[in-house]
Design an enzyme around this catalytic site. Structure first.
Site, short mmCIF file in Angstrom:
data_model
loop_
_atom_site.label_atom_id
_atom_site.label_comp_id
_atom_site.label_asym_id
_atom_site.label_seq_id
_atom_site.Cartn_x
_atom_site.Cartn_y
_atom_site.Cartn_z
N THR A 76 0.88 -1.16 -0.03
CA THR A 76 -0.07 0.07 -0.02
C THR A 76 0.75 1.23 0.13
OG1 THR A 76 -1.95 1.07 1.17
CG2 THR A 76 -0.03 0.20 2.62
N SER A 77 0.38 2.47 -0.57
CA SER A 77 1.01 3.62 -0.58
C SER A 77 2.39 3.45 -1.32
CB SER A 77 0.94 4.27 0.65
OG SER A 77 1.48 5.49 0.83
N SER A 78 3.46 3.90 -0.56
CA SER A 78 4.80 3.65 -0.90
C SER A 78 5.54 2.18 -0.95
CB SER A 78 5.91 4.48 0.01
OG SER A 78 5.95 4.24 1.54
N LEU A 103 1.51 3.26 -4.81
CA LEU A 103 2.47 4.01 -5.78
C LEU A 103 3.02 3.04 -6.53
CD1 LEU A 103 4.01 6.59 -3.33
CD2 LEU A 103 3.06 7.33 -5.46
N HIS A 212 -7.31 6.60 1.66
CA HIS A 212 -5.92 6.13 1.38
C HIS A 212 -5.67 4.99 2.25
CE1 HIS A 212 -2.08 5.64 -0.69
NE2 HIS A 212 -1.44 6.18 0.48
#
Length: 229
Positions: A76-78, A103, A212
Protein backbone atom coordinates in the site's frame (compact mmCIF):
# COMPACT_ATOMS: atom_id res chain seq x y z
CA UNK A 1 -3.84 -21.71 2.27
CA UNK A 2 -1.71 -18.95 0.77
CA UNK A 3 1.53 -17.32 1.86
CA UNK A 4 0.73 -13.60 2.07
CA UNK A 5 3.18 -10.78 2.81
CA UNK A 6 1.67 -7.35 3.52
CA UNK A 7 3.94 -4.35 2.94
CA UNK A 8 3.17 -1.06 4.67
CA UNK A 9 3.57 2.45 3.34
CA UNK A 10 5.20 5.67 4.53
CA UNK A 11 5.01 6.66 8.22
CA UNK A 12 3.68 3.20 9.03
CA UNK A 13 4.84 -0.19 10.25
CA UNK A 14 3.49 -3.69 10.06
CA UNK A 15 0.97 -2.62 12.71
CA UNK A 16 -1.24 -0.94 10.11
CA UNK A 17 -2.23 -4.36 8.71
CA UNK A 18 -3.59 -5.58 12.07
CA UNK A 19 -7.22 -6.00 11.02
CA UNK A 20 -6.58 -7.32 7.51
CA UNK A 21 -3.98 -9.80 8.77
CA UNK A 22 -6.36 -11.07 11.45
CA UNK A 23 -9.08 -11.69 8.86
CA UNK A 24 -6.71 -13.49 6.49
CA UNK A 25 -5.24 -15.63 9.27
CA UNK A 26 -8.75 -16.48 10.37
CA UNK A 27 -9.29 -17.95 6.93
CA UNK A 28 -6.24 -20.17 7.29
CA UNK A 29 -3.59 -18.16 5.45
CA UNK A 30 0.04 -17.71 6.49
CA UNK A 31 0.36 -13.93 6.82
CA UNK A 32 3.49 -11.87 7.49
CA UNK A 33 3.41 -8.13 8.23
CA UNK A 34 7.07 -7.05 8.38
CA UNK A 35 8.06 -3.57 9.50
CA UNK A 36 10.63 -2.05 7.15
CA UNK A 37 14.05 -0.78 8.19
CA UNK A 38 13.85 2.60 9.95
CA UNK A 39 10.05 2.49 10.32
CA UNK A 40 7.54 1.76 13.07
CA UNK A 41 9.13 -0.10 15.97
CA UNK A 42 12.40 0.00 13.99
CA UNK A 43 12.40 3.81 13.82
CA UNK A 44 15.34 3.90 16.24
CA UNK A 45 17.43 2.59 13.32
CA UNK A 46 16.53 5.48 10.98
CA UNK A 47 19.75 6.52 9.22
CA UNK A 48 21.12 7.54 5.81
CA UNK A 49 21.24 4.85 3.14
CA UNK A 50 17.76 3.38 3.55
CA UNK A 51 16.08 3.41 0.13
CA UNK A 52 13.26 1.73 -1.74
CA UNK A 53 15.84 -0.73 -3.04
CA UNK A 54 17.19 -1.66 0.41
CA UNK A 55 13.60 -2.12 1.60
CA UNK A 56 12.87 -4.29 -1.43
CA UNK A 57 15.97 -6.39 -0.79
CA UNK A 58 14.89 -6.80 2.82
CA UNK A 59 11.53 -8.28 1.76
CA UNK A 60 13.20 -10.52 -0.83
CA UNK A 61 15.54 -11.83 1.87
CA UNK A 62 12.56 -12.44 4.16
CA UNK A 63 10.99 -14.66 1.49
CA UNK A 64 14.25 -16.58 1.18
CA UNK A 65 14.89 -17.10 4.89
CA UNK A 66 11.28 -18.06 5.58
CA UNK A 67 11.45 -20.28 2.46
CA UNK A 68 8.16 -18.90 1.18
CA UNK A 69 6.93 -19.78 -2.31
CA UNK A 70 3.80 -18.97 -4.30
CA UNK A 71 3.67 -15.73 -2.33
CA UNK A 72 0.98 -13.08 -2.61
CA UNK A 73 2.66 -9.71 -2.10
CA UNK A 74 0.38 -6.78 -1.22
CA UNK A 75 1.71 -3.25 -0.88
CA UNK A 76 0.00 0.00 0.00
CA UNK A 77 1.07 3.60 -0.64
CA UNK A 78 4.89 3.76 -0.91
CA UNK A 79 4.89 0.04 -0.11
CA UNK A 80 3.86 -0.52 -3.71
CA UNK A 81 7.37 0.43 -4.76
CA UNK A 82 8.93 -1.80 -2.12
CA UNK A 83 6.74 -4.62 -3.36
CA UNK A 84 7.90 -4.11 -6.93
CA UNK A 85 11.55 -3.99 -5.86
CA UNK A 86 11.10 -7.18 -3.84
CA UNK A 87 9.21 -9.00 -6.59
CA UNK A 88 11.93 -8.13 -9.09
CA UNK A 89 14.52 -9.71 -6.79
CA UNK A 90 12.50 -12.81 -5.92
CA UNK A 91 10.56 -13.49 -9.11
CA UNK A 92 10.50 -17.27 -8.69
CA UNK A 93 8.79 -16.97 -5.29
CA UNK A 94 5.94 -14.66 -6.32
CA UNK A 95 2.48 -15.86 -7.32
CA UNK A 96 0.64 -12.54 -7.39
CA UNK A 97 1.09 -8.83 -6.63
CA UNK A 98 -1.57 -6.51 -5.21
CA UNK A 99 -1.22 -2.72 -5.45
CA UNK A 100 -3.59 -1.44 -2.73
CA UNK A 101 -4.00 2.27 -3.58
CA UNK A 102 -0.25 2.10 -4.01
CA UNK A 103 2.44 4.04 -5.79
CA UNK A 104 3.57 2.26 -8.94
CA UNK A 105 6.53 4.22 -10.25
CA UNK A 106 8.40 3.39 -13.41
CA UNK A 107 12.19 3.05 -13.41
CA UNK A 108 13.76 6.46 -12.76
CA UNK A 109 10.67 8.11 -11.24
CA UNK A 110 10.54 9.20 -7.60
CA UNK A 111 7.79 9.56 -5.04
CA UNK A 112 8.24 13.34 -4.94
CA UNK A 113 7.12 13.41 -8.60
CA UNK A 114 3.69 12.29 -7.36
CA UNK A 115 3.42 13.31 -3.69
CA UNK A 116 4.41 16.98 -3.75
CA UNK A 117 2.77 18.26 -0.56
CA UNK A 118 5.52 19.44 1.86
CA UNK A 119 5.97 17.36 4.98
CA UNK A 120 5.25 18.97 8.33
CA UNK A 121 8.42 17.40 9.74
CA UNK A 122 11.54 16.92 7.63
CA UNK A 123 15.20 16.51 8.44
CA UNK A 124 18.29 14.93 6.93
CA UNK A 125 17.13 11.42 7.90
CA UNK A 126 13.37 11.30 7.50
CA UNK A 127 10.12 13.08 6.89
CA UNK A 128 6.47 12.85 7.78
CA UNK A 129 3.35 14.52 9.18
CA UNK A 130 3.02 15.90 12.68
CA UNK A 131 0.22 14.69 14.93
CA UNK A 132 -2.19 17.48 13.97
CA UNK A 133 -1.73 16.59 10.30
CA UNK A 134 -2.26 12.89 11.03
CA UNK A 135 -5.45 13.40 13.01
CA UNK A 136 -6.83 16.33 11.02
CA UNK A 137 -5.96 15.29 7.48
CA UNK A 138 -4.51 11.82 6.81
CA UNK A 139 -6.80 9.91 9.17
CA UNK A 140 -9.69 12.39 9.35
CA UNK A 141 -12.26 10.01 7.80
CA UNK A 142 -11.57 7.18 10.25
CA UNK A 143 -13.54 6.61 13.46
CA UNK A 144 -12.06 8.61 16.34
CA UNK A 145 -10.64 5.62 18.22
CA UNK A 146 -8.96 4.24 15.08
CA UNK A 147 -7.73 7.69 14.09
CA UNK A 148 -5.86 8.20 17.36
CA UNK A 149 -4.69 4.58 17.53
CA UNK A 150 -3.02 4.97 14.13
CA UNK A 151 -1.64 8.45 14.85
CA UNK A 152 0.01 7.15 18.03
CA UNK A 153 2.03 4.65 15.95
CA UNK A 154 3.19 6.75 13.00
CA UNK A 155 6.89 7.55 12.59
CA UNK A 156 9.06 9.42 10.10
CA UNK A 157 9.84 7.66 6.83
CA UNK A 158 13.40 7.36 5.46
CA UNK A 159 14.06 10.49 3.41
CA UNK A 160 15.77 8.84 0.44
CA UNK A 161 12.66 6.75 -0.26
CA UNK A 162 10.93 9.99 -1.29
CA UNK A 163 13.73 11.81 -3.07
CA UNK A 164 15.79 9.16 -4.86
CA UNK A 165 14.54 7.74 -8.19
CA UNK A 166 13.49 4.11 -8.00
CA UNK A 167 15.56 1.50 -9.77
CA UNK A 168 13.37 -1.09 -11.46
CA UNK A 169 15.17 -2.54 -14.46
CA UNK A 170 12.97 -5.61 -14.89
CA UNK A 171 9.68 -5.36 -13.01
CA UNK A 172 7.65 -3.65 -15.71
CA UNK A 173 9.08 -5.86 -18.45
CA UNK A 174 7.77 -9.03 -16.84
CA UNK A 175 4.33 -10.59 -16.78
CA UNK A 176 2.62 -10.60 -13.39
CA UNK A 177 -0.64 -11.91 -12.03
CA UNK A 178 -1.81 -8.62 -10.55
CA UNK A 179 -4.65 -6.80 -8.84
CA UNK A 180 -4.83 -3.02 -8.57
CA UNK A 181 -7.06 -1.14 -6.13
CA UNK A 182 -8.10 2.50 -6.46
CA UNK A 183 -9.53 4.31 -3.42
CA UNK A 184 -11.78 7.13 -4.59
CA UNK A 185 -11.30 9.46 -1.60
CA UNK A 186 -7.49 9.35 -1.60
CA UNK A 187 -5.65 12.51 -2.60
CA UNK A 188 -2.60 10.55 -3.78
CA UNK A 189 -1.52 8.70 -5.81
CA UNK A 190 -4.74 9.32 -7.77
CA UNK A 191 -6.78 7.48 -10.36
CA UNK A 192 -4.62 8.32 -13.40
CA UNK A 193 -1.48 6.99 -11.71
CA UNK A 194 -3.20 3.82 -10.56
CA UNK A 195 -4.85 3.20 -13.94
CA UNK A 196 -1.45 3.51 -15.60
CA UNK A 197 -0.19 0.67 -13.41
CA UNK A 198 -3.27 -1.45 -14.05
CA UNK A 199 -2.91 -1.01 -17.80
CA UNK A 200 0.81 -1.77 -17.75
CA UNK A 201 0.21 -4.94 -15.74
CA UNK A 202 -3.01 -6.05 -17.42
CA UNK A 203 -4.30 -6.20 -13.87
CA UNK A 204 -7.73 -6.80 -12.40
CA UNK A 205 -9.24 -3.43 -11.42
CA UNK A 206 -10.90 -2.79 -8.06
CA UNK A 207 -12.49 0.34 -6.59
CA UNK A 208 -13.36 1.11 -2.97
CA UNK A 209 -15.24 4.23 -1.88
CA UNK A 210 -12.81 5.08 0.89
CA UNK A 211 -9.66 6.99 1.74
CA UNK A 212 -5.98 6.08 1.38
CA UNK A 213 -6.06 3.69 4.33
CA UNK A 214 -8.42 0.88 3.25
CA UNK A 215 -6.74 -1.54 5.66
CA UNK A 216 -8.18 0.60 8.47
CA UNK A 217 -11.47 1.71 6.92
CA UNK A 218 -12.43 -1.33 4.78
CA UNK A 219 -10.47 -4.33 6.11
CA UNK A 220 -13.07 -6.92 5.03
CA UNK A 221 -13.16 -5.69 1.46
CA UNK A 222 -9.39 -5.34 1.20
CA UNK A 223 -8.82 -8.82 2.65
CA UNK A 224 -11.09 -10.29 -0.02
CA UNK A 225 -9.15 -8.54 -2.80
CA UNK A 226 -5.85 -9.79 -1.40
CA UNK A 227 -7.25 -13.26 -0.97
CA UNK A 228 -8.73 -13.08 -4.49
CA UNK A 229 -12.07 -14.22 -3.11
Amino acid sequence: MANIVLIHGAYQGGWIWRDVAAKLRGRGHNVLTPTLDGCGERAHALRPGITTETHGAEIAELLFYEDLRDVVLAGTSSGGMVMAAAAERARDRIARVVFADALALMDGEKIRDIVKRPSKVENELGLGPDRDDLVGRLFKDLPEETRHWAADRCTLHPRACFYEPVKLKNFWNQKWDADVLYCTKAENPGEAHIRRAANALGARWHVLETDHYPMLSKPDELAKIIEKD
